[in-house]
Motif scaffolding. Structure first.
Motif, PDB file in Angstrom:
ATOM      1  N   PRO A  72       0.835  -1.208   0.000  1.00 44.00           N
ATOM      2  CA  PRO A  72       0.000   0.000   0.000  1.00 44.00           C
ATOM      3  C   PRO A  72       0.866   1.253   0.000  1.00 44.00           C
ATOM      4  O   PRO A  72       1.967   1.256   0.559  1.00 44.00           O
ATOM      5  CB  PRO A  72      -0.791  -0.106   1.313  1.00 44.00           C
ATOM      6  CG  PRO A  72      -0.666  -1.529   1.742  1.00 44.00           C
ATOM      7  CD  PRO A  72       0.658  -1.989   1.225  1.00 44.00           C
ATOM      8  N   GLN A  73       0.361   2.296  -0.589  1.00 45.18           N
ATOM      9  CA  GLN A  73       1.109   3.546  -0.675  1.00 45.18           C
ATOM     10  C   GLN A  73       1.592   4.025   0.694  1.00 45.18           C
ATOM     11  O   GLN A  73       2.740   4.440   0.854  1.00 45.18           O
ATOM     12  CB  GLN A  73       0.222   4.621  -1.322  1.00 45.18           C
ATOM     13  CG  GLN A  73       0.896   5.975  -1.469  1.00 45.18           C
ATOM     14  CD  GLN A  73       2.017   5.951  -2.502  1.00 45.18           C
ATOM     15  OE1 GLN A  73       1.820   5.462  -3.618  1.00 45.18           O
ATOM     16  NE2 GLN A  73       3.184   6.475  -2.150  1.00 45.18           N
ATOM     17  N   PHE A  74       0.729   3.923   1.704  1.00 48.02           N
ATOM     18  CA  PHE A  74       1.075   4.495   3.002  1.00 48.02           C
ATOM     19  C   PHE A  74       2.162   3.721   3.746  1.00 48.02           C
ATOM     20  O   PHE A  74       2.724   4.229   4.719  1.00 48.02           O
ATOM     21  CB  PHE A  74      -0.180   4.608   3.883  1.00 48.02           C
ATOM     22  CG  PHE A  74      -0.640   3.308   4.494  1.00 48.02           C
ATOM     23  CD1 PHE A  74      -0.223   2.922   5.757  1.00 48.02           C
ATOM     24  CD2 PHE A  74      -1.502   2.467   3.801  1.00 48.02           C
ATOM     25  CE1 PHE A  74      -0.652   1.732   6.320  1.00 48.02           C
ATOM     26  CE2 PHE A  74      -1.934   1.274   4.351  1.00 48.02           C
ATOM     27  CZ  PHE A  74      -1.511   0.905   5.617  1.00 48.02           C
ATOM     28  N   ILE A  76       4.974   2.419   2.159  1.00 53.77           N
ATOM     29  CA  ILE A  76       6.233   2.390   1.407  1.00 53.77           C
ATOM     30  C   ILE A  76       7.405   2.869   2.254  1.00 53.77           C
ATOM     31  O   ILE A  76       8.449   2.211   2.344  1.00 53.77           O
ATOM     32  CB  ILE A  76       6.117   3.212   0.110  1.00 53.77           C
ATOM     33  CG1 ILE A  76       5.218   2.478  -0.892  1.00 53.77           C
ATOM     34  CG2 ILE A  76       7.498   3.451  -0.504  1.00 53.77           C
ATOM     35  CD1 ILE A  76       5.000   3.218  -2.201  1.00 53.77           C
ATOM     36  N   ARG A  82      12.862   3.246  -1.195  1.00 49.60           N
ATOM     37  CA  ARG A  82      12.467   3.394  -2.602  1.00 49.60           C
ATOM     38  C   ARG A  82      13.541   2.864  -3.557  1.00 49.60           C
ATOM     39  O   ARG A  82      13.229   2.331  -4.618  1.00 49.60           O
ATOM     40  CB  ARG A  82      12.118   4.858  -2.891  1.00 49.60           C
ATOM     41  CG  ARG A  82      10.868   5.296  -2.135  1.00 49.60           C
ATOM     42  CD  ARG A  82      10.526   6.756  -2.306  1.00 49.60           C
ATOM     43  NE  ARG A  82       9.414   7.128  -1.443  1.00 49.60           N
ATOM     44  CZ  ARG A  82       8.132   7.085  -1.802  1.00 49.60           C
ATOM     45  NH1 ARG A  82       7.801   6.675  -3.019  1.00 49.60           N
ATOM     46  NH2 ARG A  82       7.177   7.438  -0.971  1.00 49.60           N
ATOM     47  N   VAL A  93       1.648  -0.978  -6.316  1.00 46.43           N
ATOM     48  CA  VAL A  93       1.277  -0.110  -5.197  1.00 46.43           C
ATOM     49  C   VAL A  93      -0.244  -0.032  -5.144  1.00 46.43           C
ATOM     50  O   VAL A  93      -0.899   0.323  -6.129  1.00 46.43           O
ATOM     51  CB  VAL A  93       1.883   1.298  -5.365  1.00 46.43           C
ATOM     52  CG1 VAL A  93       1.461   2.201  -4.199  1.00 46.43           C
ATOM     53  CG2 VAL A  93       3.401   1.217  -5.446  1.00 46.43           C
ATOM     54  N   THR A  94      -0.798  -0.394  -3.985  1.00 47.14           N
ATOM     55  CA  THR A  94      -2.250  -0.435  -3.832  1.00 47.14           C
ATOM     56  C   THR A  94      -2.747   0.739  -2.998  1.00 47.14           C
ATOM     57  O   THR A  94      -1.979   1.411  -2.313  1.00 47.14           O
ATOM     58  CB  THR A  94      -2.692  -1.750  -3.174  1.00 47.14           C
ATOM     59  OG1 THR A  94      -2.162  -1.812  -1.831  1.00 47.14           O
ATOM     60  CG2 THR A  94      -2.197  -2.944  -3.975  1.00 47.14           C
ATOM     61  N   ALA A  95      -4.048   0.923  -3.046  1.00 44.69           N
ATOM     62  CA  ALA A  95      -4.654   2.023  -2.296  1.00 44.69           C
ATOM     63  C   ALA A  95      -4.777   1.706  -0.810  1.00 44.69           C
ATOM     64  O   ALA A  95      -4.721   2.607   0.023  1.00 44.69           O
ATOM     65  CB  ALA A  95      -6.035   2.347  -2.873  1.00 44.69           C
ATOM     66  N   ASP A  96      -4.934   0.415  -0.486  1.00 40.85           N
ATOM     67  CA  ASP A  96      -5.145   0.053   0.913  1.00 40.85           C
ATOM     68  C   ASP A  96      -4.757  -1.401   1.145  1.00 40.85           C
ATOM     69  O   ASP A  96      -4.359  -2.126   0.218  1.00 40.85           O
ATOM     70  CB  ASP A  96      -6.601   0.288   1.325  1.00 40.85           C
ATOM     71  CG  ASP A  96      -7.599  -0.375   0.373  1.00 40.85           C
ATOM     72  OD1 ASP A  96      -7.316  -1.503  -0.103  1.00 40.85           O
ATOM     73  OD2 ASP A  96      -8.651   0.225   0.097  1.00 40.85           O
ATOM     74  N   ARG A 100      -4.338  -4.889  -1.355  1.00 38.69           N
ATOM     75  CA  ARG A 100      -3.058  -5.597  -1.322  1.00 38.69           C
ATOM     76  C   ARG A 100      -3.279  -7.087  -1.105  1.00 38.69           C
ATOM     77  O   ARG A 100      -2.739  -7.919  -1.839  1.00 38.69           O
ATOM     78  CB  ARG A 100      -2.191  -5.039  -0.199  1.00 38.69           C
ATOM     79  CG  ARG A 100      -0.891  -5.796   0.018  1.00 38.69           C
ATOM     80  CD  ARG A 100      -0.401  -5.620   1.448  1.00 38.69           C
ATOM     81  NE  ARG A 100       1.023  -5.380   1.532  1.00 38.69           N
ATOM     82  CZ  ARG A 100       1.668  -5.185   2.673  1.00 38.69           C
ATOM     83  NH1 ARG A 100       1.009  -5.171   3.811  1.00 38.69           N
ATOM     84  NH2 ARG A 100       2.965  -4.987   2.689  1.00 38.69           N
TER      85      ARG A 100
END
Length: 206
Positions: A72-74, A76, A82, A93-96, A100
């Motif tokens: 999820p993005q949050f 990373i 990175r 990369v997922t939203a939540d 995932r």
């Protein structure tokens, strides 16, 4: 979902983003990763590049294998760097967390739980729940490194004995102590399933 009579192609590994206090956990992750690469099996995992997550991914990549990280993005910056993410074969990369977990499930032919924390526990329990509900028959492995999963396996026996686990035959996991035996056991599982016309084999040591 993949046809369960097809050869195994990808393994989803659930594990901690921390290294843990026993070096056996990190070593087991590397050995598992190397074994997967040697058998041309793709790693599907949570995308972290630290702790046990990073060790299993580096084991696969060092052996020339393929790695799909799903994060999820949050998370990373919490679980990865990175620069290291750029070394993965594929990064999603997922939203939540829900997205995932669904993508990890879709892309895997089997599931392995290495040592980890609450997140690892939640993920493998959800996969067992889906099996109990008849949503899949993909094999599930507890990598019981240094007895890490003994309390969990004891709890599962207790729940079954107390009458709270229905269709228990659908969720009996494969329990393996040595990381180099995980891939051979899964390959044997699928070979047995094909011989029985797709009937999922159950290997348990509960």
């Amino acid at each position: 979902m993949n046809d369960e009579t097809m050869p195994i192609r990808a393994i989803c590994v659930y594990c901690g983003s921390q290294p843990g206090r026993d070096s056996a956990y990190i070593n087991a992750a590397r050995v598992l990763g190397q074994s997967m690469a040697a058998n041309h099996l793709r790693l599907v995992y949570g995308g972290g590049t630290k702790g046990i997550m990073g060790a299993v991914a580096s084991g696969v990549l060092a052996g020339g294998g393929r790695v799909t990280g799903i994060i999820p993005q949050f998370l990373i910056d919490m679980e990865a760097t990175r620069h290291s993410l750029g070394q993965l074969s594929e990064l999603i990369v997922t939203a939540d967390m829900h997205e995932r977990k669904h993508k990890m499930f879709e892309r895997a032919d089997a599931f392995v739980a290495l040592p980890g924390g609450i997140g690892t526990l939640e993920e493998i329990v959800e996969i067992m729940t889906w099996a109990q509900l008849g949503r899949h028959r993909k094999p599930i492995v507890f990598a019981n490194i240094a007895g890490f999963w003994d309390p969990m396996l004891k709890l599962m026996r207790h729940m079954a004995d107390a009458g709270f686990v229905h269709a228990a035959h659908l969720i009996q996991p494969i329990v393996i102590d040595e990381p180099d035996q995980i891939v051979p056991a899964l390959i044997d599982h699928w070979a047995g399933a094909v011989e029985r016309g797709g009937e999922a084999a159950i290997i348990a040591r509960l």
